[in-house]
Design a protein around this motif. Sequence first.
Motif, PDB file in Angstrom:
ATOM      1  N   ARG A 199     -24.696   2.255  -4.009  1.00  0.00           N
ATOM      2  CA  ARG A 199     -24.315   1.322  -4.759  1.00  0.00           C
ATOM      3  C   ARG A 199     -23.061   1.092  -4.070  1.00  0.00           C
ATOM      4  NH1 ARG A 199     -23.873   6.622  -9.204  1.00  0.00           N
ATOM      5  NH2 ARG A 199     -24.892   5.977 -11.073  1.00  0.00           N
ATOM      6  N   GLU A 200     -22.770   1.691  -2.824  1.00  0.00           N
ATOM      7  CA  GLU A 200     -22.063   0.624  -1.883  1.00  0.00           C
ATOM      8  C   GLU A 200     -22.522  -0.091  -1.016  1.00  0.00           C
ATOM      9  OE1 GLU A 200     -18.959   2.182   2.112  1.00  0.00           O
ATOM     10  OE2 GLU A 200     -20.392   3.589   1.220  1.00  0.00           O
TER      11      GLU A 200
ATOM     12  N   TYR B  14     -39.666   4.739  -4.698  1.00  0.00           N
ATOM     13  CA  TYR B  14     -38.084   5.580  -5.255  1.00  0.00           C
ATOM     14  C   TYR B  14     -37.033   4.452  -5.440  1.00  0.00           C
ATOM     15  CZ  TYR B  14     -35.394   9.430  -5.542  1.00  0.00           C
ATOM     16  OH  TYR B  14     -34.203  11.030  -6.306  1.00  0.00           O
ATOM     17  N   VAL B  15     -36.943   3.885  -4.509  1.00  0.00           N
ATOM     18  CA  VAL B  15     -35.751   2.639  -4.696  1.00  0.00           C
ATOM     19  C   VAL B  15     -36.045   1.851  -5.571  1.00  0.00           C
ATOM     20  CG1 VAL B  15     -34.780   0.937  -2.568  1.00  0.00           C
ATOM     21  CG2 VAL B  15     -34.793   3.488  -1.726  1.00  0.00           C
ATOM     22  N   ARG B  16     -37.059   1.409  -5.841  1.00  0.00           N
ATOM     23  CA  ARG B  16     -36.829   0.800  -6.684  1.00  0.00           C
ATOM     24  C   ARG B  16     -36.975   1.028  -7.922  1.00  0.00           C
ATOM     25  NH1 ARG B  16     -41.367  -1.152  -4.877  1.00  0.00           N
ATOM     26  NH2 ARG B  16     -42.635   0.354  -6.097  1.00  0.00           N
TER      27      ARG B  16
ATOM     28  N   TYR C 221     -30.818   2.689 -12.733  1.00  0.00           N
ATOM     29  CA  TYR C 221     -28.577   2.514 -12.446  1.00  0.00           C
ATOM     30  C   TYR C 221     -28.615   1.422 -12.678  1.00  0.00           C
ATOM     31  CZ  TYR C 221     -29.289   7.838 -11.674  1.00  0.00           C
ATOM     32  OH  TYR C 221     -29.680   8.695 -11.688  1.00  0.00           O
ATOM     33  N   ARG C 222     -29.570   0.487 -12.458  1.00  0.00           N
ATOM     34  CA  ARG C 222     -29.263  -1.096 -12.799  1.00  0.00           C
ATOM     35  C   ARG C 222     -28.540  -1.869 -11.219  1.00  0.00           C
ATOM     36  NH1 ARG C 222     -27.605  -2.450 -19.279  1.00  0.00           N
ATOM     37  NH2 ARG C 222     -29.854  -1.588 -20.019  1.00  0.00           N
ATOM     38  N   ILE C 223     -29.086  -1.351 -10.672  1.00  0.00           N
ATOM     39  CA  ILE C 223     -28.540  -2.333  -9.108  1.00  0.00           C
ATOM     40  C   ILE C 223     -29.212  -3.187  -8.431  1.00  0.00           C
ATOM     41  CG2 ILE C 223     -27.707  -0.736  -6.651  1.00  0.00           C
ATOM     42  CD1 ILE C 223     -27.876   1.917  -7.968  1.00  0.00           C
ATOM     43  N   GLU C 224     -28.889  -4.013  -8.610  1.00  0.00           N
ATOM     44  CA  GLU C 224     -29.750  -5.229  -8.434  1.00  0.00           C
ATOM     45  C   GLU C 224     -29.522  -6.447  -6.664  1.00  0.00           C
ATOM     46  OE1 GLU C 224     -28.618  -8.748 -10.174  1.00  0.00           O
ATOM     47  OE2 GLU C 224     -29.612  -7.294 -12.304  1.00  0.00           O
TER      48      GLU C 224
END
Length: 517
Positions: free
Chosen positions: A66-67, A97-99, A105-108
């Motif tokens: 997120r950051e 896992y990261v994917r 969480y919809r983190i593009e």
Amino acid sequence: MYMEIQQLIKQGFSKSKVAEKLGVSRSTVYRNLQKSPSEMAEWVESIKTREKKLDPYKALILSWLREHPDMSAAQVQDWLQERYESLEIGESTVRAYVRELRTEYRIEKETLPRNYEAIPDQPMGEQMQVDFGHTKQRTPDNQEVKLSFIAFVLSNSRYKYKKWLDRPFTTQDVIKAHEDAFRWYDGIPREIVYDQDNLIVVSENGGDLILTKEFQHYKETRRLNLRVCRKADPESKGKIENVVGFIKHNFARHRVFHNIDSWNEQGWQWLNRTGNYKIHNTTKKRPAEVFSLEKQHLRPVTEKLTIKNNYENSITRSVHKDNTIRYLSNRYSLPLGTFHKYDTVGIKETEDKQLFIYITDTGELIAKHTIPEGKGQLVKDRSHSRDRTKGINAFMDTVAKRFEEVDSAYDYLSIIRQNYPRYIRDQLQIILKQTKENNGAILSAALKECVKRNLYSATDFSDIVSYIKRQRQVDGTVTDNARAVSSINKISGWLMDTEAQKRTVNAYTEILEGESN
């Protein structure tokens, strides 16, 4: 999907058509048809409750993503292993896992694509590539600092070394970094490839390289074989280009800077943990393992070279046509004419914030400035400006000495200079012309009259000189200055009391009406 498959089969579609309509494989359709609704419900529930190996670190990984949305899975793995040394996990597991976290969480992911061209690998011990890089890091109090690093990589094994500084590199720093790299590798390769950096190379010179004085001495001492890339030719050193990007994006990005010593220590740990241990994408081998073989082909470091402090700081800067150089976002003046003599000069910053500027070849100091706070400033030494008063002062002396009363004449010219600072040379030219055409008596009389009547301009002086000459032609030769001045006073009074003839408005009207008729 399970319910859709069951409904389509009941409607009479074949398994192939069902797979085609749903966009899945036929094996997926077969698997779903083999399970009863209760079995399918149990399987779905088991997926929701199954614990994954990285679940204990989910909150931490999620905070990183997120950051830093551009963070790679490889960097996530490195950061985890840095914090948890006992954690053993495969790259594919971390990527998956990261994917999943990004999807859930919809983190593009923000990407910064960079393309490179491959070049053939060199034999073991043959070549090392060197390049510089820069990054901007955040400190614990959220301040931004600019860091510089020099990176080394052996072309065959891809074994890496790097060193950071929190200031610009000097040639002495580069030499010391080379010595540290040779100790890291425990040997010296047969060829070292560089970019055209001004800390090392002065000129390419058609292949006959001209190096900086310090690096030329170092090259001869260590018997190094150097090759410098041609301009705009990154493919010839593609390996080090990749290493610089790897250091920036895997090690440095998002890492908090505390001090340069701890930063370098973290960097060397990163090299052992990731930079030289991670399987290389091209060779499919670990650089550390290949290096154990390549080090046998390096030339031994026969003796330890002491880096003496008498190496001059040879940060160089280009001389601009306004006789200034640029350093840390400020401009610093140089003596007039430097631009026509030298393309570059050397600079050295001292601990007390003094900037020394010198001729690179001779070491001659040509300028010294105090480094100011802030940016965008012009730091100028007054002695570097053109002395525009020097010629004027000499010119005034020349004109004043043509009068009998030299001191009075100089005082008179000084007031003219105050009144006409931009035109003083023109004013002096006019007065000089009068001094050449008239004798001392006339000049003295004109000077006294101008001072008396507060007439401080060259044109007034010329008018007075002309009047005195006319008056003397009428009265005869006058040798007494007082008599001449007396005559001037009379005429001057007459001139002051004289008014020009004025016409009435009716006169102009009659003239205009006559023209129209």
